[in-house]
Design a protein around this motif. Structure first.
Motif, PDB file in Angstrom:
ATOM      1  N   ALA A  81      29.484 -85.740  14.057  1.00 21.34           N
ATOM      2  CA  ALA A  81      28.375 -86.654  14.296  1.00 21.34           C
ATOM      3  C   ALA A  81      27.011 -86.045  14.017  1.00 21.34           C
ATOM      4  O   ALA A  81      26.024 -86.777  13.894  1.00 21.34           O
ATOM      5  CB  ALA A  81      28.417 -87.153  15.747  1.00 21.34           C
ATOM      6  N   PHE A  82      26.932 -84.709  13.930  1.00 17.21           N
ATOM      7  CA  PHE A  82      25.651 -84.029  13.744  1.00 17.21           C
ATOM      8  C   PHE A  82      25.814 -82.882  12.750  1.00 17.21           C
ATOM      9  O   PHE A  82      26.869 -82.245  12.691  1.00 17.21           O
ATOM     10  CB  PHE A  82      25.150 -83.425  15.065  1.00 17.21           C
ATOM     11  CG  PHE A  82      24.993 -84.381  16.191  1.00 17.21           C
ATOM     12  CD1 PHE A  82      23.845 -85.140  16.333  1.00 17.21           C
ATOM     13  CD2 PHE A  82      26.000 -84.516  17.144  1.00 17.21           C
ATOM     14  CE1 PHE A  82      23.694 -86.019  17.394  1.00 17.21           C
ATOM     15  CE2 PHE A  82      25.862 -85.385  18.210  1.00 17.21           C
ATOM     16  CZ  PHE A  82      24.705 -86.145  18.337  1.00 17.21           C
ATOM     17  N   SER A  83      24.738 -82.586  12.040  1.00 15.07           N
ATOM     18  CA  SER A  83      24.736 -81.346  11.268  1.00 15.07           C
ATOM     19  C   SER A  83      24.782 -80.175  12.238  1.00 15.07           C
ATOM     20  O   SER A  83      24.305 -80.267  13.372  1.00 15.07           O
ATOM     21  CB  SER A  83      23.481 -81.252  10.398  1.00 15.07           C
ATOM     22  OG  SER A  83      22.337 -81.027  11.203  1.00 15.07           O
ATOM     23  N   THR A  84      25.336 -79.058  11.771  1.00 13.75           N
ATOM     24  CA  THR A  84      25.498 -77.895  12.660  1.00 13.75           C
ATOM     25  C   THR A  84      24.739 -76.678  12.153  1.00 13.75           C
ATOM     26  O   THR A  84      25.018 -75.556  12.578  1.00 13.75           O
ATOM     27  CB  THR A  84      26.989 -77.555  12.809  1.00 13.75           C
ATOM     28  OG1 THR A  84      27.540 -77.282  11.515  1.00 13.75           O
ATOM     29  CG2 THR A  84      27.749 -78.695  13.457  1.00 13.75           C
ATOM     30  N   ASP A  85      23.776 -76.896  11.245  1.00 19.04           N
ATOM     31  CA  ASP A  85      23.029 -75.775  10.675  1.00 19.04           C
ATOM     32  C   ASP A  85      21.725 -75.522  11.410  1.00 19.04           C
ATOM     33  O   ASP A  85      20.912 -74.724  10.957  1.00 19.04           O
ATOM     34  CB  ASP A  85      22.746 -76.036   9.187  1.00 19.04           C
ATOM     35  CG  ASP A  85      21.904 -77.276   8.956  1.00 19.04           C
ATOM     36  OD1 ASP A  85      22.062 -78.248   9.721  1.00 19.04           O
ATOM     37  OD2 ASP A  85      21.084 -77.282   8.015  1.00 19.04           O
ATOM     38  N   ALA A  86      21.520 -76.214  12.529  1.00 19.78           N
ATOM     39  CA  ALA A  86      20.284 -76.044  13.287  1.00 19.78           C
ATOM     40  C   ALA A  86      20.641 -75.932  14.769  1.00 19.78           C
ATOM     41  O   ALA A  86      21.783 -75.670  15.131  1.00 19.78           O
ATOM     42  CB  ALA A  86      19.344 -77.215  13.022  1.00 19.78           C
ATOM     43  N   GLU A  87      19.656 -76.157  15.628  1.00 20.95           N
ATOM     44  CA  GLU A  87      19.904 -76.091  17.062  1.00 20.95           C
ATOM     45  C   GLU A  87      20.787 -77.258  17.506  1.00 20.95           C
ATOM     46  O   GLU A  87      20.999 -78.223  16.783  1.00 20.95           O
ATOM     47  CB  GLU A  87      18.566 -76.120  17.820  1.00 20.95           C
ATOM     48  CG  GLU A  87      17.642 -74.960  17.500  1.00 20.95           C
ATOM     49  CD  GLU A  87      18.219 -73.620  17.911  1.00 20.95           C
ATOM     50  OE1 GLU A  87      18.879 -73.558  18.969  1.00 20.95           O
ATOM     51  OE2 GLU A  87      18.023 -72.631  17.170  1.00 20.95           O
TER      52      GLU A  87
ATOM     53  N   PRO B  36      19.540 -82.939  14.801  1.00 18.26           N
ATOM     54  CA  PRO B  36      19.022 -81.572  14.689  1.00 18.26           C
ATOM     55  C   PRO B  36      18.506 -81.244  13.291  1.00 18.26           C
ATOM     56  O   PRO B  36      17.582 -80.478  13.138  1.00 18.26           O
ATOM     57  CB  PRO B  36      20.222 -80.711  15.059  1.00 18.26           C
ATOM     58  CG  PRO B  36      21.412 -81.566  14.799  1.00 18.26           C
ATOM     59  CD  PRO B  36      20.988 -82.981  15.017  1.00 18.26           C
ATOM     60  N   HIS B  37      19.089 -81.783  12.251  1.00 11.89           N
ATOM     61  CA  HIS B  37      18.621 -81.650  10.871  1.00 11.89           C
ATOM     62  C   HIS B  37      18.974 -82.957  10.192  1.00 11.89           C
ATOM     63  O   HIS B  37      20.154 -83.256   9.994  1.00 11.89           O
ATOM     64  CB  HIS B  37      19.283 -80.455  10.180  1.00 11.89           C
ATOM     65  CG  HIS B  37      18.793 -80.218   8.783  1.00 11.89           C
ATOM     66  ND1 HIS B  37      19.313 -79.234   7.959  1.00 11.89           N
ATOM     67  CD2 HIS B  37      17.831 -80.832   8.048  1.00 11.89           C
ATOM     68  CE1 HIS B  37      18.691 -79.260   6.788  1.00 11.89           C
ATOM     69  NE2 HIS B  37      17.796 -80.225   6.821  1.00 11.89           N
ATOM     70  N   CYS B  38      17.955 -83.720   9.834  1.00  6.82           N
ATOM     71  CA  CYS B  38      18.201 -85.111   9.462  1.00  6.82           C
ATOM     72  C   CYS B  38      19.006 -85.265   8.174  1.00  6.82           C
ATOM     73  O   CYS B  38      19.947 -86.074   8.117  1.00  6.82           O
ATOM     74  CB  CYS B  38      16.894 -85.893   9.385  1.00  6.82           C
ATOM     75  SG  CYS B  38      15.579 -85.175   8.401  1.00  6.82           S
ATOM     76  N   ASP B  39      18.683 -84.504   7.119  1.00  6.03           N
ATOM     77  CA  ASP B  39      19.329 -84.734   5.821  1.00  6.03           C
ATOM     78  C   ASP B  39      20.859 -84.647   5.903  1.00  6.03           C
ATOM     79  O   ASP B  39      21.553 -85.586   5.496  1.00  6.03           O
ATOM     80  CB  ASP B  39      18.818 -83.744   4.774  1.00  6.03           C
ATOM     81  CG  ASP B  39      17.313 -83.787   4.597  1.00  6.03           C
ATOM     82  OD1 ASP B  39      16.605 -84.151   5.550  1.00  6.03           O
ATOM     83  OD2 ASP B  39      16.841 -83.433   3.519  1.00  6.03           O
ATOM     84  N   PRO B  40      21.434 -83.531   6.380  1.00  6.31           N
ATOM     85  CA  PRO B  40      22.891 -83.465   6.443  1.00  6.31           C
ATOM     86  C   PRO B  40      23.498 -84.335   7.526  1.00  6.31           C
ATOM     87  O   PRO B  40      24.662 -84.735   7.415  1.00  6.31           O
ATOM     88  CB  PRO B  40      23.192 -81.980   6.675  1.00  6.31           C
ATOM     89  CG  PRO B  40      21.949 -81.432   7.267  1.00  6.31           C
ATOM     90  CD  PRO B  40      20.818 -82.225   6.702  1.00  6.31           C
ATOM     91  N   THR B  41      22.748 -84.638   8.598  1.00 10.81           N
ATOM     92  CA  THR B  41      23.269 -85.561   9.600  1.00 10.81           C
ATOM     93  C   THR B  41      23.443 -86.947   9.000  1.00 10.81           C
ATOM     94  O   THR B  41      24.478 -87.597   9.183  1.00 10.81           O
ATOM     95  CB  THR B  41      22.345 -85.623  10.825  1.00 10.81           C
ATOM     96  OG1 THR B  41      22.313 -84.339  11.463  1.00 10.81           O
ATOM     97  CG2 THR B  41      22.823 -86.662  11.825  1.00 10.81           C
TER      98      THR B  41
END
Length: 380
Positions: free
Chosen positions: A298-304, A347-352
Motif C-alpha cells: 500500500a505504500f512505497s518503502t524507500d522513505a520513512e 511517504p514518497h508519492c511517486d512510487p506509492t
C-alpha cells in the motif's frame, strides 16, 4: 472487482468515503486544486514557465488541470508516460526527461512526435543523437535537449566540453532541432535546511553556467533551460538560470517534502497534503495497538514510515507488519475500533501512486470522482 465496479455507485453520496473498500488511494480535491493554483501563480510571478513533472501523478486528468492553470505542458520520466498523456489529450509541450535509446523506443518516440506539438526529449550521448537523427529523417523534426549531469552521475553530459561536442553532433543531424539544456538537481531537492539547500543549488548553478557559457561560445546558447523542482522552487528563480520549472511533488506533498523547510521564512509549507491512503482496522486484540489492512503493498518503502493524519489520537504511529498489514501503535488514548478508518500520508508519492489503479477523489467525507492512474507501470 475493479475500482469502478466497487465504488462508482458511491460518487456524490454524502459520507461515502467511509464506505470505500480499503486500502484506497485518496486525493483531497480542494487541496489538490489549491496546490496547482499556488505553484502556477508563483511561477508566473517570477516570469518562469511551468512544465510540471507527470511522473508524480501519472494522470492525464491532473496534467490537464495543471495546463488549465497555466502550465505549458508536462514532463515525463519515461516515453510510456508521455504516450499515456498524449492518449489523454495532453498533446502539447511534452518533455521526456530520460534518454530514449533502444531502436523500438526510438521508433515509438518518432511516432509520438508526429501526433503531438512541441515534443522534446533529452540526449547525453553522440551515438544516441545519430540514432535519433536517422530515425527522424523524412518526417517531422525532433527537438532534443542536452541533459547536464549536476553531479549525480545518473544521466547527462559530464563536462562543458562534452556538451559542446553533443551540440555539434545535434547540428550535424538535419532532422534534429537543438532546443536547449536540462539540469535537474535531484540530490538538492530533499536537503531539509533551506540555507544548506540554497548554498548547494548556488554551487550547482555556477557549474551549469560554465556549460552554458561553453555552449554559447560554440553558437549554442540555449533557448530553454529546464530543471528545478518542488524542493528548490523558492531558490531556483533567484539563480537567474532556469527558463522553466519541472516541479512535480507539490501537487501531493509527501512526507519527504514536508520535512523540508521549503521557504526559509518560518511560515511552513505553501502546499498541502492532498494525497493519502485510507486504511481500516482489521484486528483489535492487542492493548494500545491495532492492525490496519495496509502494508508494503500500500505504500512505497524507500522513505520513512507513513504518517498518521486522521482517525487516531495524537502520537499514534504506523509500523509495517508485512505485505498486507501495518500496526498502529497508540501510546495514549483509545485505539480506533474494529472497522474504523485511519488516514495516512504517502511517504514518497511517486512510487506509492504506482501501486494503485485509481485515485479516489474526495471533498471532505464524500467521494466525487474516480480518476485512473493511467500511466501506472508505464516505465518503458
Amino acid at each position: 472487482m475493479t475500482d469502478e465496479e466497487l465504488h462508482a455507485h458511491l460518487i456524490d453520496r454524502q459520507g461515502s468515503r467511509r464506505d470505500l473498500n480499503t486500502p484506497v488511494l485518496v486525493i483531497e480535491l480542494d487541496a489538490l486544486t489549491r496546490n496547482i493554483d499556488r505553484m502556477a501563480a508563483f511561477a508566473a510571478s517570477k516570469g518562469l514557465k511551468l512544465r510540471p513533472h507527470a511522473k508524480t501523478h501519472k494522470s492525464p486528468e491532473i496534467a490537464r488541470r495543471q495546463i488549465a492553470a497555466g502550465a505549458i505542458g508536462a514532463c515525463c520520466a519515461k516515453l510510456g508516460e508521455a504516450e499515456v498523456l498524449a492518449d489523454g489529450s495532453v498533446t502539447r509541450g511534452l518533455h521526456i526527461t530520460s534518454p530514449v535509446v533502444s531502436a523500438p523506443a526510438i521508433a515509438r518516440l518518432v511516432a509520438l512526435n508526429a501526433r503531438t506539438e512541441d515534443l522534446m526529449c533529452v540526449v547525453d550521448n553522440p551515438d544516441n543523437v545519430r540514432a535519433l537523427g536517422e530515425a527522424a529523417k523524412g518526417g517531422k523534426p525532433l527537438t532534443v535537449i542536452i541533459d547536464i549531469d549536476p553531479g549525480i552521475r545518473r544521466t547527462g553530459v559530464a563536462s562543458p566540453e562534452a556538451a559542446v561536442g553533443l551540440f555539434r553532433a545535434i547540428r550535424a543531424e538535419p532532422a534534429l532541432t537543438y532546443g536547449g539544456v536540462q539540469c535537474y538537481c535531484g540530490m538538492q531537492q530533499h536537503i531539509e535546511s533551506f540555507a544548506d539547500r540554497k548554498a548547494s543549488m548556488e554551487d550547482r548553478a555556477a557549474y551549469v553556467r560554465t556549460v552554458i557559457d561553453a555552449l554559447t561560445e560554440a553558437g549554442g546558447a540555449p533557448a530553454i533551460v529546464t530543471g528545478g523542482g518542488t524542493g528548490t522552487h523558492r531558490i531556483d528563480p533567484a539563480l537567474d538560470l532556469f527558463t522553466e520549472l519541472q516541479v512535480g511533488s507539490y501537487v501531493f506533498m509527501d512526507s519527504q517534502y514536508l520535512a523540508c523547510d521549503l521557504t526559509g521564512d518560518g511560515q511552513g509549507s505553501p502546499f498541502e497534503t492532498s494525497l493519502m491512503v485510507d486504511a481500516r482496522v482489521v484486528s483489535a486484540n492487542a492493548r494500545s495497538m491495532v492492525t490496519l489492512d495496509a502494508g508494503f503493498k500500500a505504500f512505497s518503502t524507500d522513505a520513512e514510515q507513513p504518517v498518521v493524519l486522521f482517525g487516531a489520537s495524537p502520537g499514534a504511529k504506523y509500523v509495517f507488519m508485512g505485505d498486507e498489514h501495518g500496526a498502529l501503535i497508540v501510546p495514549e488514548g483509545e485505539p480506533p475500533a474494529l472497522a474504523e478508518v485511519v488516514t495516512l500520508a504517502a511517504p514518497h508519492c511517486d512510487p506509492t501512486v504506482n501501486l494503485y489503479d485509481t485515485y479516489h477523489v474526495v471533498q471532505g467525507d464524500t467521494l466525487r470522482a474516480l480518476w485512473p492512474v493511467a500511466a501506472r507501470g508505464r516505465s518503458r
